[in-house]
Design a protein around this motif. Structure first.
Motif, PDB file in Angstrom:
ATOM      1  N   VAL A   9      -0.509   1.132   8.520  1.00  0.00           N
ATOM      2  CA  VAL A   9      -1.306  -0.212   7.715  1.00  0.00           C
ATOM      3  C   VAL A   9      -0.024  -0.077   5.708  1.00  0.00           C
ATOM      4  CG1 VAL A   9      -2.344  -2.368   6.174  1.00  0.00           C
ATOM      5  CG2 VAL A   9      -3.256  -1.040   7.690  1.00  0.00           C
ATOM      6  N   PRO A  14      -6.031  -8.009   6.301  1.00  0.00           N
ATOM      7  CA  PRO A  14      -6.183  -6.459   5.764  1.00  0.00           C
ATOM      8  C   PRO A  14      -5.013  -5.999   6.483  1.00  0.00           C
ATOM      9  CG  PRO A  14      -7.026  -7.397   7.952  1.00  0.00           C
ATOM     10  CD  PRO A  14      -6.612  -8.523   7.243  1.00  0.00           C
ATOM     11  N   VAL A  15      -3.856  -5.912   7.845  1.00  0.00           N
ATOM     12  CA  VAL A  15      -2.644  -5.637   8.418  1.00  0.00           C
ATOM     13  C   VAL A  15      -0.945  -7.143   7.900  1.00  0.00           C
ATOM     14  CG1 VAL A  15      -1.799  -4.623   9.975  1.00  0.00           C
ATOM     15  CG2 VAL A  15      -4.234  -4.264   9.998  1.00  0.00           C
ATOM     16  N   GLU A  16      -1.088  -7.417   6.555  1.00  0.00           N
ATOM     17  CA  GLU A  16       0.372  -7.871   6.095  1.00  0.00           C
ATOM     18  C   GLU A  16       1.946  -7.338   6.506  1.00  0.00           C
ATOM     19  OE1 GLU A  16       1.260 -11.285   5.001  1.00  0.00           O
ATOM     20  OE2 GLU A  16      -1.301 -11.672   4.299  1.00  0.00           O
ATOM     21  N   ASP A  72       1.145  -1.139   0.116  1.00  0.00           N
ATOM     22  CA  ASP A  72      -0.091  -0.115   0.016  1.00  0.00           C
ATOM     23  C   ASP A  72       0.434   1.450   0.247  1.00  0.00           C
ATOM     24  OD1 ASP A  72      -2.336  -1.124  -0.196  1.00  0.00           O
ATOM     25  OD2 ASP A  72      -2.055  -1.725   1.922  1.00  0.00           O
ATOM     26  N   HIS A  79      -1.353  -5.241   2.744  1.00  0.00           N
ATOM     27  CA  HIS A  79      -2.571  -5.987   2.536  1.00  0.00           C
ATOM     28  C   HIS A  79      -2.434  -7.517   1.830  1.00  0.00           C
ATOM     29  CE1 HIS A  79      -4.169  -4.406  -0.530  1.00  0.00           C
ATOM     30  NE2 HIS A  79      -4.824  -5.101  -0.206  1.00  0.00           N
TER      31      HIS A  79
END
Length: 189
Positions: free
Chosen positions: A141, A149-151, A109, A144
């Motif tokens: 974040v 959703p939060v890699e 992101d 992902h």
């Protein structure tokens, strides 16, 4: 500069140390029961490794890990369980999901300090039952996947970084780049 690697007995802990030394840095293991003052004296930055436990029910087994995350003065990287502990320590939300073991496509992101030089998409190796559903306040974040959703998350103001995947294994594309980016941050902290 010496990197402390918190050893929870996870299957990849020795690989973390190997990657640290391959990248030209010194590292050493520490037990989750070491006093924080001793850890501060021995190490310049920390990697909180993966391990076999689930948070929050196995939290007592993680020893002083939460204190290391909250109070260690240098940069800290959380990997897998370490990422989950970091999110938990700062008030993020964890969720028990379908276990993932294997390659997962990760979408970047925002290219920040630890993801510098990594393409917008890459395949990473995962091994977990719990994931971060919502990052803690103050964290952003930065990657992902389709299921998590939060890699990857970061709070640059306090030098805290977390990744759900395992950058230390060869199956993770650009894993060495990610580790090198973190270690260079340590060097300049």
């Amino acid at each position: 500069m010496v990197v402390g690697i918190l050893d929870f007995g996870g299957q990849y802990n020795h690989l973390i140390l190997r990657r640290v030394t391959e990248l030209g840095f010194r590292g050493g293991f520490l037990s989750p029961d070491e006093p924080l003052d001793k850890v501060k004296q021995l190490f310049d930055c920390l990697i909180i490794s993966g391990g076999p436990w689930n948070i929050p029910e196995d939290l007592p087994r993680t020893g002083n890990a939460i204190n290391y995350i909250l109070e260690f003065p240098g940069p800290v990287l959380g990997i897998c369980l370490g990422h989950q502990l970091m999110a938990y320590a700062y008030g993020g939300e964890l969720v028990r999901d379908l276990p993932e073991f294997g390659g997962v496509r990760v979408y970047v992101d925002r290219e920040d300090t630890i993801l510098r030089g990594v393409p917008r998409e890459f395949v990473a190796w995962e091994s977990h039952n719990i994931s971060v559903a919502r990052q803690p306040r103050g964290f952003e974040v930065i990657a992902h996947s389709d299921t998590v959703p939060v890699e990857a998350m970061v709070n640059e103001g306090i030098s805290r970084f977390g990744v759900q995947f395992h950058p230390e294994v060869r199956h993770t594309e650009y894993g060495l780049v990610i580790m090198k980016n973190f270690l260079e941050l340590c060097q300049h902290a």
